[in-house]
Motif scaffolding. Structure first.
Motif, PDB file in Angstrom:
ATOM      1  N   UNK A 272       0.825  -1.181  -0.082  1.00  0.00           N
ATOM      2  CA  UNK A 272      -0.211  -0.096   0.026  1.00  0.00           C
ATOM      3  C   UNK A 272       0.728   1.384  -0.014  1.00  0.00           C
ATOM      4  N   UNK A 273       0.699   1.992  -0.941  1.00  0.00           N
ATOM      5  CA  UNK A 273       1.509   3.378  -1.049  1.00  0.00           C
ATOM      6  C   UNK A 273       1.229   4.213   0.262  1.00  0.00           C
ATOM      7  N   UNK A 274       2.553   4.698   0.664  1.00  0.00           N
ATOM      8  CA  UNK A 274       2.510   5.666   1.702  1.00  0.00           C
ATOM      9  C   UNK A 274       2.714   5.202   2.934  1.00  0.00           C
ATOM     10  N   UNK A 275       2.780   3.596   2.981  1.00  0.00           N
ATOM     11  CA  UNK A 275       2.858   2.861   4.439  1.00  0.00           C
ATOM     12  C   UNK A 275       4.415   2.968   4.741  1.00  0.00           C
TER      13      UNK A 275
ATOM     14  N   UNK B 192      10.775   1.422   4.526  1.00  0.00           N
ATOM     15  CA  UNK B 192      11.919   2.146   5.133  1.00  0.00           C
ATOM     16  C   UNK B 192      12.034   3.485   4.466  1.00  0.00           C
ATOM     17  N   UNK B 193      11.598   3.556   3.009  1.00  0.00           N
ATOM     18  CA  UNK B 193      11.775   4.800   2.523  1.00  0.00           C
ATOM     19  C   UNK B 193      10.978   5.926   2.713  1.00  0.00           C
ATOM     20  N   UNK B 194       9.672   5.674   3.494  1.00  0.00           N
ATOM     21  CA  UNK B 194       8.766   6.614   4.096  1.00  0.00           C
ATOM     22  C   UNK B 194       8.991   7.021   5.427  1.00  0.00           C
ATOM     23  N   UNK B 195       9.908   6.259   5.977  1.00  0.00           N
ATOM     24  CA  UNK B 195      10.453   6.339   7.402  1.00  0.00           C
ATOM     25  C   UNK B 195      11.692   7.146   7.558  1.00  0.00           C
ATOM     26  N   UNK B 196      12.608   7.152   6.647  1.00  0.00           N
ATOM     27  CA  UNK B 196      13.891   7.810   6.586  1.00  0.00           C
ATOM     28  C   UNK B 196      13.705   9.357   5.811  1.00  0.00           C
TER      29      UNK B 196
ATOM     30  N   UNK C 271      13.320   9.986  12.739  1.00  0.00           N
ATOM     31  CA  UNK C 271      13.449   8.213  12.803  1.00  0.00           C
ATOM     32  C   UNK C 271      14.340   7.740  13.677  1.00  0.00           C
ATOM     33  N   UNK C 272      14.034   6.599  14.323  1.00  0.00           N
ATOM     34  CA  UNK C 272      14.926   5.764  15.033  1.00  0.00           C
ATOM     35  C   UNK C 272      15.389   4.577  13.939  1.00  0.00           C
TER      36      UNK C 272
ATOM     37  N   UNK D 129      15.633  16.667  -5.196  1.00  0.00           N
ATOM     38  CA  UNK D 129      14.530  16.681  -4.387  1.00  0.00           C
ATOM     39  C   UNK D 129      14.881  16.207  -2.930  1.00  0.00           C
ATOM     40  N   UNK D 130      15.344  14.930  -2.716  1.00  0.00           N
ATOM     41  CA  UNK D 130      15.491  14.129  -1.542  1.00  0.00           C
ATOM     42  C   UNK D 130      17.098  13.988  -1.010  1.00  0.00           C
ATOM     43  N   UNK D 131      17.836  14.527  -1.417  1.00  0.00           N
ATOM     44  CA  UNK D 131      19.239  14.306  -1.218  1.00  0.00           C
ATOM     45  C   UNK D 131      19.649  14.526   0.108  1.00  0.00           C
ATOM     46  N   UNK D 132      18.781  15.345   0.905  1.00  0.00           N
ATOM     47  CA  UNK D 132      19.193  15.739   2.193  1.00  0.00           C
ATOM     48  C   UNK D 132      19.216  14.439   3.120  1.00  0.00           C
ATOM     49  N   UNK D 133      18.371  13.394   2.636  1.00  0.00           N
ATOM     50  CA  UNK D 133      18.215  12.323   3.598  1.00  0.00           C
ATOM     51  C   UNK D 133      19.413  11.147   3.369  1.00  0.00           C
ATOM     52  N   UNK D 134      20.427  11.502   2.513  1.00  0.00           N
ATOM     53  CA  UNK D 134      21.126  10.613   1.988  1.00  0.00           C
ATOM     54  C   UNK D 134      21.994  10.030   3.160  1.00  0.00           C
ATOM     55  N   UNK D 135      22.306  10.470   4.177  1.00  0.00           N
ATOM     56  CA  UNK D 135      23.070   9.961   5.406  1.00  0.00           C
ATOM     57  C   UNK D 135      22.230   8.945   6.092  1.00  0.00           C
ATOM     58  N   UNK D 136      21.153   9.327   6.461  1.00  0.00           N
ATOM     59  CA  UNK D 136      20.295   8.276   7.184  1.00  0.00           C
ATOM     60  C   UNK D 136      19.840   7.117   6.334  1.00  0.00           C
ATOM     61  N   UNK D 137      19.780   7.247   5.120  1.00  0.00           N
ATOM     62  CA  UNK D 137      19.457   6.232   4.071  1.00  0.00           C
ATOM     63  C   UNK D 137      20.657   5.226   4.071  1.00  0.00           C
TER      64      UNK D 137
END
Length: 257
Positions: free
Chosen positions: A57-60, A86-90, A95-96, A131-139
């Motif tokens: 399901x999308x968005x989960x 995990x994509x929507x979490x990071x 996020x922990x 658009x989303x490179x700011x999350x690179x570290x936690x990804x």
């Protein structure tokens, strides 16, 4: 490896968002459908039945995927389970990741304990996408957990982080967050190859992209922000999800074709 009952779990990536097909449930196709088609073709060659279910399901976020989909998927008696989360979490700054990984590990252990083989995915490198490179570290941290979990539990990993040479504009949908048909086909091929399953899938050539002037690119960016970014921000602020009211597109095992 041969498989007869495949269940796909996850979020928009596995549901197939970005790969529009109005003839299919939820109006999308996606890598999991394409992957299942490859598995079904192989099963037909070998004279085996094949069934495919898709509970994504999308968005989960990952906890919801685990809580809502794992037991339901296992109840179908699969011998192959794919799971992406995990994509929507990071995307969330608070996020922990260690706690997320611990719950993921427990879920994978439950699946593998049934005898089903598991296919897991790292998240694609967001450094390729402005658009989303700011999350690179936690990804990157989350992805290392995925690799460790897969190694410890005997799962197969499709390591999207290490897929290079893609141009974002060629493989992404207009929303710049989800894969288009070109990208979904590439993932289906990568998943079949990772399992060593012979198949006839071929890459889809990307469309020719126009070269935009700086002014035209700014206009395109503004149009994207109005059409895609603003609704996403509104959902975050109001606590809503793109998956609210969306049902699994293949809730039971069925032949594909």
């Amino acid at each position: 490896m041969t498989f007869s009952k495949y269940v796909a779990l996850g979020d928009s990536f596995t549901e197939g968002v970005g790969d529009a097909d109005p003839t299919r449930p939820n109006g999308v196709r996606g890598w999991a459908d394409r992957f299942a088609e490859g598995l079904a073709a192989r099963a037909a060659v070998e004279g085996r039945p094949f069934g495919y279910a898709n509970l994504a399901i999308r968005g989960r976020k990952l906890p919801a995927i685990i809580d809502e989909q794992v037991d339901a998927g296992l109840a179908l008696g699969p011998d192959l389970v794919s799971i992406h989360g995990g994509g929507n979490d990071v995307l969330r700054p608070k996020v922990d990741i260690d706690a997320l990984a611990a719950s993921y590990d427990e879920a994978i252990a439950r699946i593998t304990a049934t005898g089903a083989h598991v296919v897991m995915f790292t998240i694609a490198d967001p450094g390729l996408n402005g658009v989303i490179k700011v999350i690179r570290g936690r990804t990157a941290i989350f992805n290392e957990w995925v690799r460790e979990i897969a190694e410890n539990r005997g799962a197969t990993v499709v390591d999207m982080w290490r897929i290079r040479g893609w141009k974002v504009a060629e493989v992404m949908d207009d929303d710049r967050l989800h894969l288009n048909a070109v990208g979904h086909q590439a993932i289906a091929i990568a998943a079949l190859d990772a399992l060593g399953v012979p198949h006839a899938l071929e890459p889809i050539p990307p469309a020719d992209l126009p070269v935009l002037s700086a002014r035209a690119q700014r206009a395109a960016d503004l149009a994207w922000a109005r059409t895609h970014l603003a609704p996403w921000v509104k959902r975050r602020v109001t606590g809503r999800s793109s998956g609210d009211g969306v049902e699994p597109k293949r809730p039971v095992l069925m032949p594909i074709g």
